[in-house]
Design a protein around this motif. Structure first.
Motif, PDB file in Angstrom:
ATOM      1  N   GLN A  63       3.954   0.152   4.480  1.00  0.00           N
ATOM      2  CA  GLN A  63       4.901   1.154   3.984  1.00  0.00           C
ATOM      3  C   GLN A  63       5.131   2.292   4.967  1.00  0.00           C
ATOM      4  OE1 GLN A  63       2.860   1.459  -0.108  1.00  0.00           O
ATOM      5  NE2 GLN A  63       5.029   1.762  -0.582  1.00  0.00           N
ATOM      6  N   HIS A  91      -0.830  -4.030  -6.973  1.00  0.00           N
ATOM      7  CA  HIS A  91       0.411  -3.569  -6.346  1.00  0.00           C
ATOM      8  C   HIS A  91       0.215  -3.381  -4.835  1.00  0.00           C
ATOM      9  CE1 HIS A  91       4.206  -0.941  -6.512  1.00  0.00           C
ATOM     10  NE2 HIS A  91       3.727  -0.720  -5.292  1.00  0.00           N
ATOM     11  N   HIS A 125       1.563  -5.621  -1.434  1.00  0.00           N
ATOM     12  CA  HIS A 125       2.284  -5.098  -0.264  1.00  0.00           C
ATOM     13  C   HIS A 125       1.780  -5.755   1.022  1.00  0.00           C
ATOM     14  CE1 HIS A 125       5.080  -1.967  -1.376  1.00  0.00           C
ATOM     15  NE2 HIS A 125       4.197  -1.307  -2.097  1.00  0.00           N
ATOM     16  N   CYS A 169       7.455   2.290  -7.064  1.00  0.00           N
ATOM     17  CA  CYS A 169       6.960   2.072  -5.697  1.00  0.00           C
ATOM     18  C   CYS A 169       7.598   3.103  -4.773  1.00  0.00           C
ATOM     19  CB  CYS A 169       7.331   0.660  -5.246  1.00  0.00           C
ATOM     20  SG  CYS A 169       6.834   0.276  -3.550  1.00  0.00           S
ATOM     21  N   LEU A 170       6.808   3.683  -3.896  1.00  0.00           N
ATOM     22  CA  LEU A 170       7.322   4.694  -2.963  1.00  0.00           C
ATOM     23  C   LEU A 170       8.356   4.093  -2.005  1.00  0.00           C
ATOM     24  CD1 LEU A 170       3.989   6.568  -2.140  1.00  0.00           C
ATOM     25  CD2 LEU A 170       5.826   7.296  -3.692  1.00  0.00           C
TER      26      LEU A 170
HETATM   27 ZN    ZN Z   1       4.587   0.075  -3.557  1.00  0.00          ZN
END
Ligand code: ZN
Length: 215
Positions: A73, A168, A172, A126-127
């Motif tokens: 991310q 979660h 990722h 989710c960011l």
């Molecule tokens: Zn996420």
């Protein structure tokens, strides 16, 4: 393993990210780095750089704010994630969702498997998909194996909301976004969530939006 005299390309990338200081930029859905998966961490960052990177992930997660953040991310394809949830929610919500406080920790090379057959369905976000939430059915409890940031073995069972968080974040690291597992008719903007769907469970949303609560 990298030697200290030879910086890996990933180490160079992380050094560049950290040079700016402050929270790291979070990449959004549509960036291939979120879809390629990661390779197991094997010393690509030396201990000092790993420590600085983990600290930057923590700062970025808290600033967002979020309860978990995975290395992809921030554009780094390593199998590393951080999690932390102070769980600042009303008692009724905390009980219904099993949302107990989760102290800060680092997951290195995590993988998970279900414990028992229990499932839980709740809204999550989710960011990397800012502004939206959707209902995801997940294992109610999972066994997580891997390492911590010091290379010590981790073998632990997570339940309730912490189980959701580790699923979660580990997803990722495998190039999976929560939307891949979500009930698409449950998709709701943060505005709609605040206005309508603050209930402890998504039953009302399922009726009004026309979806079946996933098993
Ligand atoms: Zn996420």
């Amino acid at each position: 393993m990298a030697t200290s005299s030879e910086r890996t390309p990933l180490a160079e990338r992380v050094e560049e990210l950290l040079a700016a200081g402050g929270p790291l930029p979070i990449v959004s859905a549509g960036d291939p780095v979120l879809r390629r998966g990661t390779r197991p961490f094997d010393g690509e960052l030396d201990a000092a750089l790993l420590s600085r990177f983990v600290e930057a992930l923590r700062l970025t997660m808290r600033a967002a704010p979020g309860v978990g953040l995975a290395a992809p991310q921030v554009g780094v394809p390593l199998r590393i994630a951080v999690i932390e949830d102070p769980a600042p929610v009303p008692e009724e919500v905390a009980v219904a969702r099993g949302r107990v406080p989760l102290p800060f920790r680092v997951l290195v090379n995590p993988s998970y498997e279900p414990v028992g057959s229990g499932r839980a369905a709740f809204f999550e976000g989710c960011l990397s998909v800012p502004g939206w939430q959707a209902v995801v059915g997940r294992h109610a409890a999972v066994r997580v194996t891997g390492q911590d940031e010091y290379g010590r073995g981790v073998d632990e069972v997570f339940r309730g909301w912490p189980a959701r968080i580790v699923q979660h974040e580990t997803d990722h690291l495998d190039g999976v976004l929560y939307l891949d597992r979500a009930e698409s008719r449950s998709l709701a903007s943060n505005e709609a969530m605040a206005e309508r769907w603050g209930q402890a469970t998504p039953g009302d949303a399922a009726r009004e939006l026309g979806f079946t609560l996933p098993e």
